[in-house]
Design a protein around this motif. Structure first.
Motif, PDB file in Angstrom:
ATOM      1  N   ALA A  53       0.832  -1.202   0.000  1.00 24.44           N
ATOM      2  CA  ALA A  53       0.000   0.000   0.000  1.00 24.44           C
ATOM      3  C   ALA A  53       0.868   1.255   0.000  1.00 24.44           C
ATOM      4  O   ALA A  53       0.561   2.241  -0.702  1.00 24.44           O
ATOM      5  N   ALA A  54       1.984   1.254   0.743  1.00 21.70           N
ATOM      6  CA  ALA A  54       2.845   2.427   0.819  1.00 21.70           C
ATOM      7  C   ALA A  54       3.532   2.708  -0.513  1.00 21.70           C
ATOM      8  O   ALA A  54       3.591   3.856  -0.972  1.00 21.70           O
ATOM      9  N   ILE A  55       4.053   1.651  -1.175  1.00 22.43           N
ATOM     10  CA  ILE A  55       4.730   1.838  -2.463  1.00 22.43           C
ATOM     11  C   ILE A  55       3.733   2.264  -3.530  1.00 22.43           C
ATOM     12  O   ILE A  55       3.988   3.173  -4.333  1.00 22.43           O
ATOM     13  N   THR A  56       2.558   1.606  -3.553  1.00 22.12           N
ATOM     14  CA  THR A  56       1.524   1.973  -4.526  1.00 22.12           C
ATOM     15  C   THR A  56       1.107   3.427  -4.337  1.00 22.12           C
ATOM     16  O   THR A  56       0.927   4.184  -5.304  1.00 22.12           O
ATOM     17  N   SER A  57       0.960   3.852  -3.085  1.00 18.27           N
ATOM     18  CA  SER A  57       0.570   5.230  -2.803  1.00 18.27           C
ATOM     19  C   SER A  57       1.622   6.205  -3.324  1.00 18.27           C
ATOM     20  O   SER A  57       1.293   7.266  -3.854  1.00 18.27           O
ATOM     21  N   ALA A  58       2.920   5.852  -3.191  1.00 17.68           N
ATOM     22  CA  ALA A  58       3.980   6.726  -3.701  1.00 17.68           C
ATOM     23  C   ALA A  58       3.874   6.900  -5.207  1.00 17.68           C
ATOM     24  O   ALA A  58       4.024   8.010  -5.737  1.00 17.68           O
ATOM     25  N   TYR A  59       3.578   5.811  -5.918  1.00 17.48           N
ATOM     26  CA  TYR A  59       3.413   5.911  -7.370  1.00 17.48           C
ATOM     27  C   TYR A  59       2.140   6.672  -7.732  1.00 17.48           C
ATOM     28  O   TYR A  59       2.135   7.471  -8.678  1.00 17.48           O
ATOM     29  N   GLN A  60       1.054   6.427  -7.011  1.00 16.51           N
ATOM     30  CA  GLN A  60      -0.215   7.068  -7.330  1.00 16.51           C
ATOM     31  C   GLN A  60      -0.172   8.570  -7.073  1.00 16.51           C
ATOM     32  O   GLN A  60      -0.909   9.343  -7.682  1.00 16.51           O
ATOM     33  N   ASN A  61       0.674   9.006  -6.157  1.00 16.82           N
ATOM     34  CA  ASN A  61       0.768  10.425  -5.838  1.00 16.82           C
ATOM     35  C   ASN A  61       1.770  11.164  -6.708  1.00 16.82           C
ATOM     36  O   ASN A  61       1.965  12.369  -6.530  1.00 16.82           O
ATOM     37  N   ASN A  62       2.396  10.466  -7.658  1.00 13.44           N
ATOM     38  CA  ASN A  62       3.331  11.097  -8.580  1.00 13.44           C
ATOM     39  C   ASN A  62       2.683  11.184  -9.957  1.00 13.44           C
ATOM     40  O   ASN A  62       2.212  10.183 -10.496  1.00 13.44           O
ATOM     41  N   SER A  63       2.645  12.389 -10.529  1.00 17.47           N
ATOM     42  CA  SER A  63       1.925  12.591 -11.794  1.00 17.47           C
ATOM     43  C   SER A  63       2.530  11.813 -12.947  1.00 17.47           C
ATOM     44  O   SER A  63       1.860  11.521 -13.923  1.00 17.47           O
ATOM     45  N   GLN A  64       3.815  11.425 -12.855  1.00 14.86           N
ATOM     46  CA  GLN A  64       4.451  10.712 -13.957  1.00 14.86           C
ATOM     47  C   GLN A  64       4.103   9.228 -13.957  1.00 14.86           C
ATOM     48  O   GLN A  64       4.291   8.552 -14.959  1.00 14.86           O
ATOM     49  N   THR A  65       3.660   8.716 -12.834  1.00 14.33           N
ATOM     50  CA  THR A  65       3.358   7.279 -12.739  1.00 14.33           C
ATOM     51  C   THR A  65       1.941   6.999 -12.255  1.00 14.33           C
ATOM     52  O   THR A  65       1.543   5.846 -12.192  1.00 14.33           O
ATOM     53  N   ALA A  66       1.188   8.049 -11.924  1.00 15.45           N
ATOM     54  CA  ALA A  66      -0.123   7.845 -11.297  1.00 15.45           C
ATOM     55  C   ALA A  66      -1.059   7.045 -12.186  1.00 15.45           C
ATOM     56  O   ALA A  66      -1.791   6.173 -11.714  1.00 15.45           O
ATOM     57  N   TYR A  67      -1.050   7.307 -13.483  1.00 18.00           N
ATOM     58  CA  TYR A  67      -2.004   6.635 -14.375  1.00 18.00           C
ATOM     59  C   TYR A  67      -1.492   5.280 -14.842  1.00 18.00           C
ATOM     60  O   TYR A  67      -2.242   4.327 -14.990  1.00 18.00           O
ATOM     61  N   GLU A  68      -0.152   5.172 -15.078  1.00 10.18           N
ATOM     62  CA  GLU A  68       0.377   3.959 -15.697  1.00 10.18           C
ATOM     63  C   GLU A  68       0.601   2.821 -14.709  1.00 10.18           C
ATOM     64  O   GLU A  68       0.404   1.654 -15.029  1.00 10.18           O
ATOM     65  N   VAL A  69       1.085   3.126 -13.486  1.00  6.92           N
ATOM     66  CA  VAL A  69       1.376   2.059 -12.514  1.00  6.92           C
ATOM     67  C   VAL A  69       0.061   1.555 -11.929  1.00  6.92           C
ATOM     68  O   VAL A  69      -0.717   2.304 -11.363  1.00  6.92           O
ATOM     69  N   LYS A  70      -0.170   0.257 -12.061  1.00  7.81           N
ATOM     70  CA  LYS A  70      -1.450  -0.318 -11.647  1.00  7.81           C
ATOM     71  C   LYS A  70      -1.342  -1.177 -10.380  1.00  7.81           C
ATOM     72  O   LYS A  70      -2.183  -1.081  -9.505  1.00  7.81           O
ATOM     73  N   THR A  71      -0.357  -2.015 -10.298  1.00  7.32           N
ATOM     74  CA  THR A  71      -0.261  -2.871  -9.110  1.00  7.32           C
ATOM     75  C   THR A  71       1.197  -3.018  -8.698  1.00  7.32           C
ATOM     76  O   THR A  71       2.109  -2.977  -9.537  1.00  7.32           O
ATOM     77  N   VAL A  72       1.389  -3.196  -7.387  1.00  8.48           N
ATOM     78  CA  VAL A  72       2.696  -3.535  -6.819  1.00  8.48           C
ATOM     79  C   VAL A  72       2.488  -4.805  -5.986  1.00  8.48           C
ATOM     80  O   VAL A  72       1.677  -4.825  -5.064  1.00  8.48           O
ATOM     81  N   THR A  73       3.208  -5.861  -6.341  1.00  7.12           N
ATOM     82  CA  THR A  73       3.054  -7.154  -5.667  1.00  7.12           C
ATOM     83  C   THR A  73       4.374  -7.544  -5.009  1.00  7.12           C
ATOM     84  O   THR A  73       5.386  -7.718  -5.681  1.00  7.12           O
ATOM     85  N   ILE A  74       4.368  -7.635  -3.657  1.00  9.29           N
ATOM     86  CA  ILE A  74       5.560  -8.076  -2.922  1.00  9.29           C
ATOM     87  C   ILE A  74       5.549  -9.606  -2.897  1.00  9.29           C
ATOM     88  O   ILE A  74       4.568 -10.238  -2.512  1.00  9.29           O
ATOM     89  N   THR A  75       6.669 -10.215  -3.358  1.00  8.60           N
ATOM     90  CA  THR A  75       6.745 -11.682  -3.430  1.00  8.60           C
ATOM     91  C   THR A  75       7.584 -12.290  -2.311  1.00  8.60           C
ATOM     92  O   THR A  75       7.349 -13.430  -1.920  1.00  8.60           O
ATOM     93  N   THR A  76       8.525 -11.534  -1.763  1.00 10.36           N
ATOM     94  CA  THR A  76       9.413 -12.086  -0.740  1.00 10.36           C
ATOM     95  C   THR A  76       9.953 -10.965   0.141  1.00 10.36           C
ATOM     96  O   THR A  76      10.206  -9.862  -0.346  1.00 10.36           O
ATOM     97  N   LEU A  77      10.106 -11.266   1.440  1.00  9.36           N
ATOM     98  CA  LEU A  77      10.833 -10.397   2.364  1.00  9.36           C
ATOM     99  C   LEU A  77      12.075 -11.153   2.815  1.00  9.36           C
ATOM    100  O   LEU A  77      11.985 -12.280   3.306  1.00  9.36           O
ATOM    101  N   ARG A  78      13.256 -10.495   2.621  1.00 13.70           N
ATOM    102  CA  ARG A  78      14.508 -11.153   2.963  1.00 13.70           C
ATOM    103  C   ARG A  78      15.288 -10.322   3.964  1.00 13.70           C
ATOM    104  O   ARG A  78      15.024  -9.134   4.143  1.00 13.70           O
ATOM    105  N   GLN A  79      16.263 -10.972   4.612  1.00 12.97           N
ATOM    106  CA  GLN A  79      17.062 -10.305   5.629  1.00 12.97           C
ATOM    107  C   GLN A  79      18.148  -9.482   4.965  1.00 12.97           C
ATOM    108  O   GLN A  79      18.624  -9.796   3.886  1.00 12.97           O
ATOM    109  N   GLY A  80      18.547  -8.387   5.664  1.00  7.50           N
ATOM    110  CA  GLY A  80      19.531  -7.446   5.140  1.00  7.50           C
ATOM    111  C   GLY A  80      18.924  -6.079   5.323  1.00  7.50           C
ATOM    112  O   GLY A  80      18.545  -5.453   4.328  1.00  7.50           O
ATOM    113  N   SER A  81      18.784  -5.619   6.632  1.00  2.55           N
ATOM    114  CA  SER A  81      17.715  -4.682   6.987  1.00  2.55           C
ATOM    115  C   SER A  81      16.440  -5.455   6.609  1.00  2.55           C
ATOM    116  O   SER A  81      16.230  -6.550   7.082  1.00  2.55           O
TER     117      SER A  81
END
Length: 788
Positions: free
Chosen positions: A526-554
Motif C-alpha cells: 500500500a505504501a509503495i503503490t501510494s507513492a506511485y499514485q501520488n506522482n503525476s508521472q506514474t499515477a495513471y500507468e502504474v497499476k499494481t505492486v506485488t511483494i513476493t518475498t521479504l529477505r534479511q539485510g535490513s
C-alpha cells in the motif's frame, strides 16, 4: 490490275486466273460521296442527317444501305478515340503534409500543392470528407481547420481535371493533442491509436486523470485506507483523499488503525464486573459467586443453597456472591459455619420418623413438593431437576429453556453453518467446504479445475479462492473486490523490483503464511503503490505492486510492478519515485528496478507443448522449440521432419532417422562411422590376410580364405609344415644369402677401419661409395631369395 503471271494465288484443279478475274470491275472512291448513293436521294439525306460530315459513316451507309448500322460503326469508332484520349491524359497531382500535428481548440492551416502534368487542363479541388470546422480555398489551396472534435476524424480532398481524371489527398496521420485542465501533451511518448487519429498521451496536473485529463483522478483506487475504512477521494482540481474512522474496536487516523483497549476505561465497555480485552473488542466475566448472564455483560448471583442443598446441615440463606448457614431452634452452629449439633432433628430433605430418633429421606419428586418443570430426580436429602435432550436447566435450577446449540457451543465445524431446531440442531458445511457438518474440509478450487485460466495465478483460501493476474497482466476491478477468473486480466508490462528498507527484520517474515508476514506485505504494498499514485508521472500507468518475498539485510523486499502497455518512461522513473518520494512509514535505503523475466518461472508464462519462452522487455513471446515449426491449421508446434526437408544431412552411406525435434544419421549395414561426415566400409583392404576376400555377415566383417595354407577368421598361415618344398628351399637360400651379406658387411667395416689410419679422405669416400653400390645391387636381387 495484274496479269496471270503476277498473281500470287494458287487455284483449285480445273480453274485458272480467268475464273476469278472481272475485267469490267471499276473501284469506287470517296471523292464524290453523293455518287456512292447511286441517285438514292432519300437514303443520302437520311445518312447525312444521322452521320453529319463523317465520311466513313456516309460511306458505310452507301455500301450497306443501312443508316442505323453505319451510325453504330461511327459511335464505336468515336468510343475508341475517346478512350485513347483518356488513356493519354494523366490525373492531377495533389500533395500536402503526411502528418497533421493538431491541437484541440486551436486553428490548423496547411497549403496544398496541386499540379497537372497535362498542358491546358483545368484543375478544381473539392472536399470529399471533412471534419466539422474545416474548409479549403479553391484558389490558394489553403486548408483551414478550426478543431472542435478529437475523435472519428477523416480528411479526404479530391483534385479533378477537365477530362475527369482525379487524385485524392489524405494525411497519413492526424496527431491530436488534447490535454484539458492544465495537462501537457507528451510528444516523446507513444500515442494511442483511435481510428484514424493518433491521440498524444497527456501528463495531467494534480487531481486529474484519464486520456485527456478530463476525469477526476481516483486516489482511493488502490485502497490507501485501513481495511473496511471508507476512503473519500478529493474531487479535481483537488488531489488526495481522506480516510473515515477506524472500525469499531480500533483507534487511529483511518489510514493506520490499532486495537483499542476498551477495558482501560469504564466508558468504553459495558461489563458489570470484570472486563477482558481482545483484539478488536472485549469480553466480560464475573467475580467469584456470580455467573455471566445470557446478555454477556451483566452478572447473576449463584444460589449456592439451591445448587448444593447439603452445603449447610440445616438452614441455608443465599446472599449476593455467597451464602450463610444457620440452625433450627435448639441447635448451635459449629465452628465450620456449616454443621449444627443438639437434640435430634432431621436435616433438610429428611423426615423425622415416628420413633423420634431416626430420619428417612424425603422423596420430594413423589410428594409433589419439588418444582421441576420437566424431570425430577430424588436424591438423599433433596432432589435435582433435569431437562429433556436439547434443553438446559435455567439458573433457577427448576425451569428448562431450549438449548440453542448453535449460539452456545456451536457443535458444528468452524466452517459449517449451524441451524437450531426444537431440542436439537443441524450442521451443514459452508460454501467452499465439504463434509458432514461436524467435520468440514476446505475444497481446493485451484486443484479441482484451475478456474483462473493460464494468465492468472490461483490462490486457495479457506472456503474459497481468488485469482491474481500474473506479472505483466492487470485487471481493473472495483475497490475491495477480487477477480474470480483470468478473463478480466489484460496484457500489460511487468518490472522486477528490489528495495532495501531501513528496518529490523522479523524472523516471522520467513513464514509467508504468518499474520505478521501478511500484514507487513499489505502495509508495504500500500505504501509503495501510494507513492506511485501520488506522482503525476506514474499515477495513471502504474497499476499494481506485488511483494513476493521479504529477505534479511535490513529488510529486502522483492516484488513485481505492473504498468500499462503505453508506459514509455522506462525503469529510471520507477526507481526514482521509490528513492525520492515519501513511502509512508518506511525509510528506503536503495531501490533497483529491472525488466521482469517471465520465462524464469513457468507459472508466469503460458507457453505450452513444444514451445519455448523468450523473454522480451516488459513481456515475453512463445516460439516453437528447435526442431519444431508452427502449424496454422493445428494451431500448435509440430515436429519438423529434417530427413524429408533435406536429402544431404547424412553421409551417402547412411540413413537419416527423424526424431522428436531432431534427427539421427545411422551408417548402413556394413559401414561404420559418425553417419554425418563419414561411413566407411567395415571390410578394409588389410582386414583379411593371405589374399583373403572380405565380406559382411550380420554387420560383421568375415574372410573367405582363397590361398592354400591360410585359415581362420583373418586367413593367417597356420604353421611352417604347411609350406611347399619349393617355399622351404627358397626360405633356406634366403637365410644363407642373408648370412653372406652380414659377413661381407663386417669384413668391409674391418677394411674401412684399417684404411682410415693410412689413406686420405677422398679414397675413403670412394671406397664407401663403391661398397654402397655393391650392397644396393645385392638389395635389388634379394627378392630372388626370400629371407626368413
Amino acid at each position: 490490275k495484274i496479269n496471270e503471271t503476277q498473281s500470287l494465288f494458287t487455284y483449285p484443279p480445273g480453274t485458272t486466273y480467268y475464273n476469278f478475274t472481272d475485267p469490267d470491275f471499276v473501284p469506287q472512291f470517296t471523292d464524290d460521296i453523293t455518287a456512292l448513293f447511286g441517285g438514292d436521294t432519300a437514303l443520302y439525306q437520311q445518312a447525312l442527317s444521322s452521320c453529319g460530315d463523317n465520311i466513313p459513316c456516309l460511306y458505310d451507309a452507301s455500301q450497306t444501305l443501312d443508316v442505323e448500322l453505319a451510325v453504330q460503326g461511327k459511335d464505336t469508332a468515336d468510343g475508341y478515340q475517346k478512350a485513347e484520349r483518356e488513356a493519354e491524359n494523366f490525373p492531377p497531382v495533389i500533395a500536402g503534409p503526411t502528418t497533421m500535428n493538431v491541437t484541440y481548440g486551436e486553428v490548423f492551416t496547411a497549403t496544398l500543392s496541386v499540379t497537372d502534368p497535362n498542358t491546358g487542363d483545368n484543375v478544381s479541388i473539392a472536399a470529399d470528407i471533412f471534419p466539422t470546422g474545416a474548409s479549403i480555398d479553391p484558389i490558394s489551396y489553403q486548408f483551414t481547420w478550426n478543431i472542435s472534435s478529437y475523435t472519428n476524424i477523416s480528411i479526404r480532398i479530391v483534385a479533378k481535371d477537365s477530362k475527369g481524371a482525379a487524385s485524392i489527398y489524405s494525411p497519413t496521420q492526424i496527431l491530436m493533442c488534447y490535454c484539458a485542465n492544465g495537462g501537457v501533451c507528451d510528444y516523446a511518448g507513444e500515442s494511442i491509436e483511435d481510428g484514424s487519429v493518433s491521440q498524444v498521451l497527456c501528463v495531467c496536473s494534480n487531481g486529474w486523470g484519464g486520456d485527456h485529463c478530463t476525469a477526476d483522478f481516483d486516489s482511493c483506487a488502490n485502497f490507501p485506507c485501513y481495511e473496511n475504512v471508507t476512503c473519500t477521494d478529493q474531487k479535481a482540481p483537488l488531489a488526495g483523499y481522506t480516510c473515515g474512522s477506524c472500525p469499531q474496536g480500533y483507534t487511529g487516523n483511518g489510514r493506520f488503525c490499532f486495537d483499542l483497549d476498551e477495558c482501560a476505561s469504564s466508558t468504553t465497555h459495558q461489563c458489570q464486573q470484570v472486563c477482558v480485552n481482545t483484539v478488536g473488542g472485549y469480553s466480560c466475566s464475573c467475580q467469584s459467586g456470580y455467573q455471566l448472564n445470557t446478555d454477556g455483560k451483566t452478572c447473576l448471583d449463584i444460589d449456592e443453597c439451591f445448587k448444593n442443598p447439603q452445603i449447610c446441615s440445616q438452614n441455608c440463606t443465599n446472599t449476593n456472591g455467597s451464602y450463610i448457614c444457620s440452625c433450627e431452634s435448639g441447635f448451635n452452629l459449629n465452628n465450620d459455619n456449616k454443621t449444627c449439633t443438639e437434640q435430634c432433628a432431621c436435616k433438610n430433605g429428611y423426615l423425622l420418623q415416628p420413633d423420634g430418633t431416626t430420619c428417612a429421606d424425603r422423596n420430594e419428586c413423589a410428594d409433589k413438593t419439588a418444582m421441576c418443570q420437566m424431570i425430577c430426580n430424588n436424591t438423599a436429602g433433596g432432589y435435582e431437576c433435569g431437562c429433556l435432550n436439547g434443553y438446559t436447566l435455567n439458573i433457577d435450577g427448576k425451569t428448562c429453556a431450549e438449548i440453542n446449540e448453535c449460539a452456545i457451543s456451536n457443535p458444528c465445524d468452524a466452517n459449517a453453518k449451524c441451524q437450531n431446531t426444537p431440542g436439537s440442531y443441524v450442521c451443514s458445511c459452508k460454501s467452499g467446504y465439504t463434509g458432514n457438518g461436524k467435520t468440514c474440509r476446505d475444497i481446493n478450487e485451484c486443484n479441482a479445475s484451475n478456474p483462473c485460466g493460464s494468465i492468472a495465478n490461483c490462490f486457495n483460501i479457506a472456503g474459497s479462492y481468488y485469482c491474481q493476474c500474473k506479472p505483466g497482466f492487470y485487471a481493473a476491478i472495483s475497490p475491495g473486490n477480487s477477480i474470480q477468473d483470468g478473463n478480466s486480466c489484460q496484457k500489460e508490462i511487468a518490472y522486477q523490483m528490489k528495495i532495501r528498507i531501513d528496518a529490523t527484520f522479523n524472523p516471522l517474515f520467513n513464514n509467508k503464511t504468518s499474520t505478521t508476514y501478511k500484514n507487513e506485505v499489505a502495509k508495504l504494498q500500500a505504501a509503495i503503490t501510494s507513492a506511485y499514485q501520488n506522482n503525476s508521472q506514474t499515477a495513471y500507468e502504474v497499476k499494481t505492486v506485488t511483494i513476493t518475498t521479504l529477505r534479511q539485510g535490513s529488510i529486502i523486499a522483492d516484488g513485481i510492478i505492473t504498468v500499462l502497455k503505453n508506459y514509455t518512461r522506462g525503469v529510471n522513473i520507477l526507481q526514482t519515485v521509490i528513492e525520492t518520494e515519501a513511502v509512508n512509514g518506511y525509510v528506503v535505503q536503495s531501490a533497483n528496478i529491472t525488466d521482469y523475466d517471465e520465462c524464469a518461472n513457468p507459472a508466469d508464462y503460458s507457453c505450452v507443448g513444444n514451445q519455448r519462452c523468450i523473454n522480451t522487455v516488459g513481456s515475453y513471446i512463445c516460439n516453437c522449440s528447435i526442431g519444431y515449426q508452427f502449424n496454422v491449421t493445428q494451431q500448435q508446434c509440430v515436429d519438423v521432419n529434417e530427413c524429408k526437408a533435406s536429402a544431404s544431412l547424412c553421409h551417402q552411406n547412411a540413413n537419416c532417422v527423424n526424431t522428436a525435434g531432431s534427427y539421427q544419421c545411422q551408417c548402413k549395414s556394413g559401414y561404420i562411422g559418425n553417419g554425418i561426415s563419414n561411413c566407411a566400409s567395415i571390410c578394409t583392404s588389410t582386414y583379411c590376410s593371405g589374399n583373403g576376400i572380405c565380406y559382411v555377415d550380420s554387420n560383421t566383417p568375415k574372410c573367405n580364405c582363397t590361398t592354400p595354407g591360410t585359415s581362420g577368421s583373418r586367413c593367417v598361415r597356420t604353421a611352417a609344415s604347411s609350406f611347399s618344398a619349393g617355399e622351404i628351399i627358397a626360405i633356406s637360400i634366403g637365410a644363407i644369402g642373408s648370412a653372406i651379406i652380414i659377413l661381407s658387411l663386417a669384413f668391409a667395416y674391418y677394411r674401412l677401419s684399417r684404411a682410415k689410419n693410412r689413406s686420405p679422405l677422398t679414397p675413403e669416400i670412394d671406397y664407401l661409395t663403391t661398397r654402397k653400390i655393391s650392397l644396393s645391387t645385392l638389395d635389388e636381387n634379394k627378392n630372388e631369395v626370400p629371407i626368413s
